[in-house]
Design a protein around this motif. Structure first.
Motif, PDB file in Angstrom:
ATOM      1  N   LEU A 168      14.291   7.219  10.120  1.00 45.75           N
ATOM      2  CA  LEU A 168      14.530   6.787   8.737  1.00 45.75           C
ATOM      3  C   LEU A 168      13.768   5.499   8.438  1.00 45.75           C
ATOM      4  O   LEU A 168      13.138   5.369   7.378  1.00 45.75           O
ATOM      5  CB  LEU A 168      16.030   6.585   8.505  1.00 45.75           C
ATOM      6  N   ALA A 169      13.821   4.552   9.372  1.00 49.22           N
ATOM      7  CA  ALA A 169      13.105   3.287   9.185  1.00 49.22           C
ATOM      8  C   ALA A 169      11.595   3.524   9.106  1.00 49.22           C
ATOM      9  O   ALA A 169      10.892   2.865   8.314  1.00 49.22           O
ATOM     10  CB  ALA A 169      13.432   2.333  10.335  1.00 49.22           C
ATOM     11  N   THR A 170      11.095   4.474   9.883  1.00 54.12           N
ATOM     12  CA  THR A 170       9.667   4.790   9.862  1.00 54.12           C
ATOM     13  C   THR A 170       9.253   5.384   8.524  1.00 54.12           C
ATOM     14  O   THR A 170       8.190   5.060   7.987  1.00 54.12           O
ATOM     15  CB  THR A 170       9.323   5.757  11.012  1.00 54.12           C
ATOM     16  N   VAL A 171      10.092   6.250   7.963  1.00 60.21           N
ATOM     17  CA  VAL A 171       9.803   6.837   6.652  1.00 60.21           C
ATOM     18  C   VAL A 171       9.675   5.741   5.592  1.00 60.21           C
ATOM     19  O   VAL A 171       8.706   5.696   4.820  1.00 60.21           O
ATOM     20  CB  VAL A 171      10.902   7.846   6.256  1.00 60.21           C
ATOM     21  N   ILE A 172      10.654   4.836   5.559  1.00 59.02           N
ATOM     22  CA  ILE A 172      10.636   3.756   4.564  1.00 59.02           C
ATOM     23  C   ILE A 172       9.458   2.815   4.816  1.00 59.02           C
ATOM     24  O   ILE A 172       8.764   2.396   3.883  1.00 59.02           O
ATOM     25  CB  ILE A 172      11.971   2.984   4.599  1.00 59.02           C
ATOM     26  N   SER A 173       9.216   2.496   6.089  1.00 54.10           N
ATOM     27  CA  SER A 173       8.098   1.619   6.434  1.00 54.10           C
ATOM     28  C   SER A 173       6.778   2.230   5.995  1.00 54.10           C
ATOM     29  O   SER A 173       5.904   1.539   5.432  1.00 54.10           O
ATOM     30  CB  SER A 173       8.085   1.363   7.944  1.00 54.10           C
TER      31      SER A 173
ATOM     32  N   ALA B 252       0.859  -1.186   0.000  1.00 52.96           N
ATOM     33  CA  ALA B 252       0.000   0.000   0.000  1.00 52.96           C
ATOM     34  C   ALA B 252       0.896   1.237   0.000  1.00 52.96           C
ATOM     35  O   ALA B 252       2.027   1.205   0.500  1.00 52.96           O
ATOM     36  CB  ALA B 252      -0.890  -0.007   1.233  1.00 52.96           C
ATOM     37  N   HIS B 253       0.402   2.342  -0.577  1.00 55.76           N
ATOM     38  CA  HIS B 253       1.209   3.568  -0.650  1.00 55.76           C
ATOM     39  C   HIS B 253       0.466   4.716   0.012  1.00 55.76           C
ATOM     40  O   HIS B 253      -0.767   4.827  -0.102  1.00 55.76           O
ATOM     41  CB  HIS B 253       1.541   3.897  -2.105  1.00 55.76           C
ATOM     42  N   PRO B 254       1.190   5.597   0.678  1.00 58.10           N
ATOM     43  CA  PRO B 254       0.542   6.691   1.420  1.00 58.10           C
ATOM     44  C   PRO B 254      -0.146   7.696   0.507  1.00 58.10           C
ATOM     45  O   PRO B 254       0.284   7.922  -0.627  1.00 58.10           O
ATOM     46  CB  PRO B 254       1.706   7.332   2.188  1.00 58.10           C
ATOM     47  N   ASP B 255      -1.197   8.292   1.037  1.00 61.28           N
ATOM     48  CA  ASP B 255      -1.937   9.343   0.336  1.00 61.28           C
ATOM     49  C   ASP B 255      -1.653  10.664   1.052  1.00 61.28           C
ATOM     50  O   ASP B 255      -2.025  10.852   2.207  1.00 61.28           O
ATOM     51  CB  ASP B 255      -3.436   9.013   0.365  1.00 61.28           C
ATOM     52  N   PHE B 256      -0.997  11.601   0.344  1.00 63.79           N
ATOM     53  CA  PHE B 256      -0.551  12.858   0.957  1.00 63.79           C
ATOM     54  C   PHE B 256      -1.521  14.014   0.703  1.00 63.79           C
ATOM     55  O   PHE B 256      -1.162  15.171   0.925  1.00 63.79           O
ATOM     56  CB  PHE B 256       0.828  13.248   0.422  1.00 63.79           C
TER      57      PHE B 256
ATOM     58  N   PHE C 231       6.230   4.381   3.566  1.00 62.69           N
ATOM     59  CA  PHE C 231       6.127   4.351   2.100  1.00 62.69           C
ATOM     60  C   PHE C 231       5.761   2.957   1.590  1.00 62.69           C
ATOM     61  O   PHE C 231       5.145   2.811   0.534  1.00 62.69           O
ATOM     62  CB  PHE C 231       7.441   4.801   1.463  1.00 62.69           C
ATOM     63  N   LEU C 232       6.144   1.920   2.339  1.00 67.90           N
ATOM     64  CA  LEU C 232       5.872   0.543   1.923  1.00 67.90           C
ATOM     65  C   LEU C 232       4.600  -0.032   2.544  1.00 67.90           C
ATOM     66  O   LEU C 232       4.308  -1.222   2.383  1.00 67.90           O
ATOM     67  CB  LEU C 232       7.064  -0.346   2.280  1.00 67.90           C
ATOM     68  N   GLY C 233       3.858   0.797   3.307  1.00 67.35           N
ATOM     69  CA  GLY C 233       2.604   0.324   3.879  1.00 67.35           C
ATOM     70  C   GLY C 233       2.735  -0.211   5.294  1.00 67.35           C
ATOM     71  O   GLY C 233       1.815  -0.886   5.777  1.00 67.35           O
ATOM     72  N   GLY C 234       3.856   0.080   5.957  1.00 64.93           N
ATOM     73  CA  GLY C 234       4.078  -0.416   7.315  1.00 64.93           C
ATOM     74  C   GLY C 234       3.794   0.625   8.385  1.00 64.93           C
ATOM     75  O   GLY C 234       3.590   1.812   8.087  1.00 64.93           O
ATOM     76  N   LEU C 235       3.775   0.178   9.623  1.00 67.49           N
ATOM     77  CA  LEU C 235       3.541   1.062  10.769  1.00 67.49           C
ATOM     78  C   LEU C 235       4.831   1.737  11.205  1.00 67.49           C
ATOM     79  O   LEU C 235       5.902   1.478  10.643  1.00 67.49           O
ATOM     80  CB  LEU C 235       2.960   0.252  11.929  1.00 67.49           C
ATOM     81  N   ASN C 236       4.713   2.583  12.231  1.00 67.64           N
ATOM     82  CA  ASN C 236       5.909   3.215  12.806  1.00 67.64           C
ATOM     83  C   ASN C 236       6.887   2.177  13.324  1.00 67.64           C
ATOM     84  O   ASN C 236       6.493   1.110  13.805  1.00 67.64           O
ATOM     85  CB  ASN C 236       5.526   4.120  13.973  1.00 67.64           C
TER      86      ASN C 236
END
Length: 745
Positions: free
Chosen positions: A306-311, A251-255, A313-318
């Motif tokens: 940094l890990a949260t940003v990538i997560s 899933a990808h974020p909606d900004f 973008f890939l549909g993951g949580l904090n």
């Protein structure tokens, strides 16, 4: 050569970290799926968070044995974000929340570069406990209904809590086979979580409780599929839903909502809770580390961001640092960051190889794990611990808890901070104490002379969560294998947060071979015997002997028992013997207290005195030893030779040299009017005694001796040394008194 040794050490620890990572992954798998579901997100989003965090933090992080992934604390705030931002459309709300997660990651990176790792120290301890309890209650309120097979229960935390009795009643009344079977799986899973630790079989204990739940629930599905003729009684709606192509269907974020106020509030809330949970977990895990290493908190916060940003973008949580999984890592001999990497690697293998099996896990089984987790965060035992510390701490705890449950985490923790400050003002009955002194530097630290090598830290005015970072910054500069004395005698108020942190430092220094001692709280009042209770400085006349003795006072009482000396904590205000010493000619003695005496002329005590007048007046507290003599001896003062003694020469004071002891004359400054009597009195044995022992300021007033080490309160270790010195000196002096016979009485 050093690099080679480090690499060898790292490589040799790989097998144990591989095993630790495997064990952690067994817990992280069901927890990651469960926390994502509890957050209202797709189950795989929790695994994505754990995998990204495990890989990045193990390579770039600043901690040693922490494990990263989705956290308990974010469940409530992420669920609220998905519900609020989606306005009824949970999938769209999830996409908006992913955008908020990405932004929160960027904010954490900025916080790391701004060295805001100390942010966690600003929050009062009881308010944090209240926030964690509220998170636990929120998790329990939502997941309890899912555990009983009801995935349709909706409402606020309070509404869901009030629905629990009805949920239990409906579970037994409504004879729906599907819900009944799912609920039984949930209840049995909860019983496994509760009674797992009570089963002592070592083979059973090899598999963590959450993994037993996964294995048994999947096994139940296979039983109905291959053995039983009956249909599997749990519907697909109550099973985990994992996409067929996990790693190609992100899933990808909606900004599109980034400029709206509700989106900004979500970003701030997620960032705040993620930062607090990570900071607290890092601090806690550092205490568990067998090697007692300190994490680079700011580096870790940047990497988690940094890990949260990538997560995101890939549909993951904090991605946050998690205490429970980190504890499992330490308990299974995880010793470096590779364990976090292996934990992430095993999760990837599980998803690739066992996706079909994971789809057979009932949601109530995972909900049971979360119900137990929520209960642990808000267990009655936590309430009892808070009550023992102090009634005011319970009030702060309950205010934060109730406001958090009723509103939001941000409102709750901010209310907790404000409530703590107001309660501190009410307790002290003095708003000016905080207003006048908040911006003033109040912590002094220096290393004392080479003889003791102590690091001495003195705190003035007040020390609370508001200014604790100043004290922490000083203490963090001290090597943990050294001796540290933290003196609060000039501090009018010390709060629970500071007292708890001082206890943590004492444990850390002890493990590293150092010694950390808190002194200066003997004149502070407290309503609780708990070592973390708040301390308020009181006039000596209000102190009651024997009431809530400090750790130092209890140590003094123990020393008295060992020496068969009498100990009295209550202050005395008339001390005529001391006023006869030159040391107190220009100083006003207020009182002596913490008195240890042997009934044979020896007495060690703390003394409070003042010097100067009006605005220049200064109150000083120090520890001294007094020897009452049977016969008169010459008046003299003995000090270590130093720069001030050379100044005394110019001021007209004479240093008495002993002809047969040039080394003594070189090292010590000896003065007095009766030069000949003093020279006779300092025989070979007395001179040898002083040359062979540590330096003290020693003064005679003919009828007694006053021994002073430093113009501050002594630690327990220093008191023992001073007492030993004084007892031995008394014995030596008794042989010298023959030289005092000719003196006028």
């Amino acid at each position: 050569m050093v690099k080679k040794n480090k690499f060898k050490t790292f490589a040799s620890a790989i097998p144990q970290n591989l095993f630790a990572g495997f064990v952690v992954s067994l817990i992280a798998l069901p927890l990651g799926l469960g926390l994502a579901l509890a957050s209202g997100a797709p189950p795989i989003s929790g695994i994505i968070s754990a995998v990204i965090g495990g890989i990045l933090v193990s390579i770039l992080g600043g901690s040693n044995v922490t494990i990263t992934g989705p956290g308990n604390g974010l469940v409530v705030v992420v669920l609220a974000a998905i519900t609020t931002l989606g306005q009824g459309d949970l999938h769209q709300g999830y996409l908006f929340t992913l955008a908020a997660i990405v932004f929160s990651g960027f904010l954490m990176i900025i916080l790391g570069f701004l060295r805001m790792g100390s942010l966690g120290d600003f929050f009062p301890a009881s308010a944090i406990q209240g926030m964690l309890a509220a998170i636990g209650i929120g998790i329990l309120a939502k997941q309890f209904h899912v555990m009983l097979g009801n995935i349709n229960a909706k409402g606020s935390i309070i509404e869901l809590l009030l629905l629990i009795p009805k949920g239990i009643y409906d579970f037994f009344k409504v004879m729906d086979l599907n819900q009944m079977a799912a609920g039984l799986v949930g209840v049995i899973s909860l019983l496994i979580m509760i009674f797992y630790s009570k089963i002592r079989n070592r083979y059973f204990q090899l598999i963590p409780a959450p993994m037993w739940i996964v294995v048994l629930s999947v096994g139940l599905h296979y039983y109905y599929e291959f053995i039983s003729s009956s249909t599997y009684p749990i519907s697909d709606a109550l099973l985990i839903n994992i996409p067929d192509k996990v790693f190609s269907n992100f899933a990808h974020p909606d900004f599109s909502k980034i400029f709206q106020l509700d989106f900004v509030n979500v970003v701030i809330g997620i960032t705040l809770i993620a930062s607090i949970e990570s900071l607290l977990s890092i601090k806690a895990v550092d205490k568990l580390d067998p090697l007692k290493r300190r994490s680079n908190v700011n580096k870790d916060i940047k990497t988690l961001g940094l890990a949260t940003v990538i997560s995101g973008f890939l549909g993951g949580l904090n991605v946050v640092t998690v205490i429970a999984r980190s504890s499992v890592n330490v308990n299974n001999n995880g010793s470096n960051r590779s364990a976090n990497f292996f934990h992430a690697s095993f999760l990837v293998l599980f998803i690739l190889l066992f996706t079909t099996e994971l789809r057979k896990i009932p949601l109530p089984a995972l909900a049971a794990i979360l119900v137990y987790t929520g209960y642990k965060l808000a267990s009655p035992e936590n309430f009892r611990k808070i009550v023992k510390i102090g009634k005011e701490q319970l009030l702060i705890f309950l205010i934060t808890l109730i406001v958090t449950i009723s509103t939001s985490l941000i409102t709750g923790i901010l209310t907790g901070i404000v409530a703590t400050f107001i309660i501190h003002v009410i307790i002290n009955k003095n708003l000016g104490l905080f207003v006048r002194n908040y911006l003033k530097p109040n912590v002094l630290m220096y290393k004392e002379d080479e003889g003791s090598g102590n690091y001495y830290v003195s705190i003035k005015n007040f020390s609370s969560f508001l200014n604790y970072t100043r004290l922490k910054t000083k203490i963090e500069q001290i090597p943990e294998d050294k001796d540290v004395i933290v003196d609060f005698s000039m501090c009018d108020f010390v709060d629970h947060t500071v007292m708890e942190n001082m206890s943590n430092y004492a444990e850390t220094f002890k493990r590293k071979g150092g010694h950390f001692e808190v002194i200066g709280l003997d004149s502070h009042d407290t309503d609780s015997e708990h070592p973390f209770a708040i301390r308020i400085n009181l006039p000596f006349k209000n102190i009651v002997s024997g009431k809530n003795l400090t750790k130092r006072q209890k140590s003094l009482a123990k020393i008295g028992e060992e020496l068969h000396w009498n100990y009295e904590a209550k202050p005395k205000f008339e001390v005529p013997n001391l006023s006869e010493f030159g040391y107190f000619k220009t100083r006003q003695i207020n009182s002596i207290y913490n008195i240890l005496s042997n009934g044979e002329g020896c007495k060690i005590f703390d003394v409070e005195f003042s010097e100067g007048e009006l605005f220049a007046q200064q109150v000083i507290k120090a520890t001294m030893f007094y020897i009452n003599l049977d016969n008169l001896i010459p008046r003299f003062t003995l000090d270590k030779e130093g720069i001030f003694e050379y100044i005394y020469h110019f001021a007209g004071f004479k240093d008495i040299d002993l002809p047969n002891h040039p080394d003594f004359s070189k090292r010590f400054y000896l003065s007095g009017k009766e030069c000949d009597a003093i020279k006779d009195f300092f025989n070979d044995e007395l001179v040898l005694f002083f040359e062979s022992n540590p330096y003290y300021h020693i003064e005679s007033n003919e009828k007694g001796l006053l021994i002073v080490d430093k113009e501050r309160l002594a630690s327990v270790k220093e008191i023992k040394a001073l007492t030993d010195f004084g007892i031995r000196l008394q014995k030596v002096i008794s042989k010298c008194e023959v030289y005092a016979i000719s003196l006028p009485k």
